[in-house]
Design an enzyme around this catalytic site. Structure first.
Site, PDB file in Angstrom:
ATOM      1  N   THR A  95      45.448  -7.525  57.126  1.00  0.00           N
ATOM      2  CA  THR A  95      45.531  -8.095  55.782  1.00  0.00           C
ATOM      3  C   THR A  95      46.803  -8.917  55.665  1.00  0.00           C
ATOM      4  O   THR A  95      47.892  -8.440  55.967  1.00  0.00           O
ATOM      5  CB  THR A  95      45.545  -6.986  54.724  1.00  0.00           C
ATOM      6  N   LYS A 170      40.505  -9.159  49.632  1.00  0.00           N
ATOM      7  CA  LYS A 170      41.200  -7.911  49.954  1.00  0.00           C
ATOM      8  C   LYS A 170      42.499  -7.778  49.158  1.00  0.00           C
ATOM      9  O   LYS A 170      42.841  -6.691  48.664  1.00  0.00           O
ATOM     10  CB  LYS A 170      41.488  -7.846  51.453  1.00  0.00           C
ATOM     11  N   LYS A 237      52.824  -3.438  51.212  1.00  0.00           N
ATOM     12  CA  LYS A 237      52.805  -4.632  52.058  1.00  0.00           C
ATOM     13  C   LYS A 237      51.884  -5.686  51.484  1.00  0.00           C
ATOM     14  O   LYS A 237      52.220  -6.873  51.404  1.00  0.00           O
ATOM     15  CB  LYS A 237      52.369  -4.220  53.466  1.00  0.00           C
TER      16      LYS A 237
END
Length: 271
Positions: A95, A170, A237
């Site tokens: 990601t 995402k 993150k």
């Protein structure tokens, strides 16, 4: 069956490799150390120590590392992309920023290599069961080419748009996820002020109209803080990335930012 190269056979990648092997694919895994190469062999894969060897003769190469920088370094600086054969497809499971996938795809055109981004929603147990969700961005032909491979561990495999769209979906997903955690933290604060213990409140809410998937993940652990100790690393993150790309797009997170702001999100390794 396909020849698959795999980079990043860690917490998330290892069950992917196992399922690929069990599906009959020939899988070659990058292992920088003997320990990692031995672990890859125990999964039934071929273990190699150089990126070029992962890409050699592979129909598909999957990358499941932690950060954008690691993806760029592996694909561009370490020569993984250049070693891939024309007609092969690179799958980015990490990601990160949609721009990273697009930059790598632009270089891939020089080598006749297609690129799709396919970030993961779920955990190792979902991968092991073959039910992890994959948000996939890329040209229809490239996605169709890798769908049988992704289907070894992903269900559903959702083609959500052009290259980079998988990352965008995402990142929005994880932003909403983080915001829901933030709302639950506030709910726990309110419940405590009203005299309700956190474990009791979380369990009760799973049976009410406020129930959600996030709540059912947190309630068994008894506290929002315990869940954050486990999940805060990879959520943090991704939140950092979405803040950056939102600024670049001339927007912000709006009320989602308010819900996320007070969470203590730390870093760890996971794709």
């Amino acid at each position: 069956m396909s020849k698959i190269g795999f980079v990043g056979a860690g917490r998330m990648g290892a069950p992917m490799v196992r399922r690929l092997v069990e599906a009959g694919h020939t899988v070659t895994v990058l292992g920088r150390t003997q320990e990692k190469r031995t672990a890859a062999q125990e999964l039934g894969a071929i273990a190699v120590s150089e990126p070029a060897d992962v890409a050699a003769d592979a129909d598909v190469v999957a990358v499941c590392v932690f950060t954008d920088d690691q993806v760029r370094n592996m694909c561009l600086d370490d020569g993984l992309l250049a070693a891939m054969v024309p007609g092969a497809t690179l799958v980015i499971h990490t990601t990160g920023s949609p721009a990273t996938a697009r930059d790598i795809a632009a270089r891939g055109e020089e080598y006749g290599v297609a690129v799709v981004d396919a970030p993961i929603s779920g955990g190792p147990h979902d991968i092991a069961e073959g039910t992890v969700t994959l948000f996939v961005g890329g040209a229809a032909a490239a996605v169709d080419a890798v769908r049988p491979v992704l289907g070894a561990y992903g269900d559903p495999v959702l083609h959500v748009g052009p290259l980079g769209a998988g990352q965008s979906v995402k990142l929005v997903n994880n932003t909403v996820f983080a915001a829901q955690i933030g709302l639950l933290r506030e709910a726990v604060r309110l419940g405590g002020a009203l005299g309700v213990a956190e474990p009791d409140l979380l369990t009760a809410l799973t049976h009410g109209s406020s129930a959600s998937r996030v709540l059912t993940m947190i309630a068994p652990r008894g506290s929002v803080g315990t869940f954050l100790d486990m999940a805060g690393a990879f959520v943090g993150k991704d939140v950092e990335v979405v803040r950056t790309i939102a600024r670049e797009a001339g927007t912000g997170l709006g009320v989602l930012e308010d819900a996320i702001a007070e969470l203590a999100l730390t870093r760890d390794e996971n794709c």
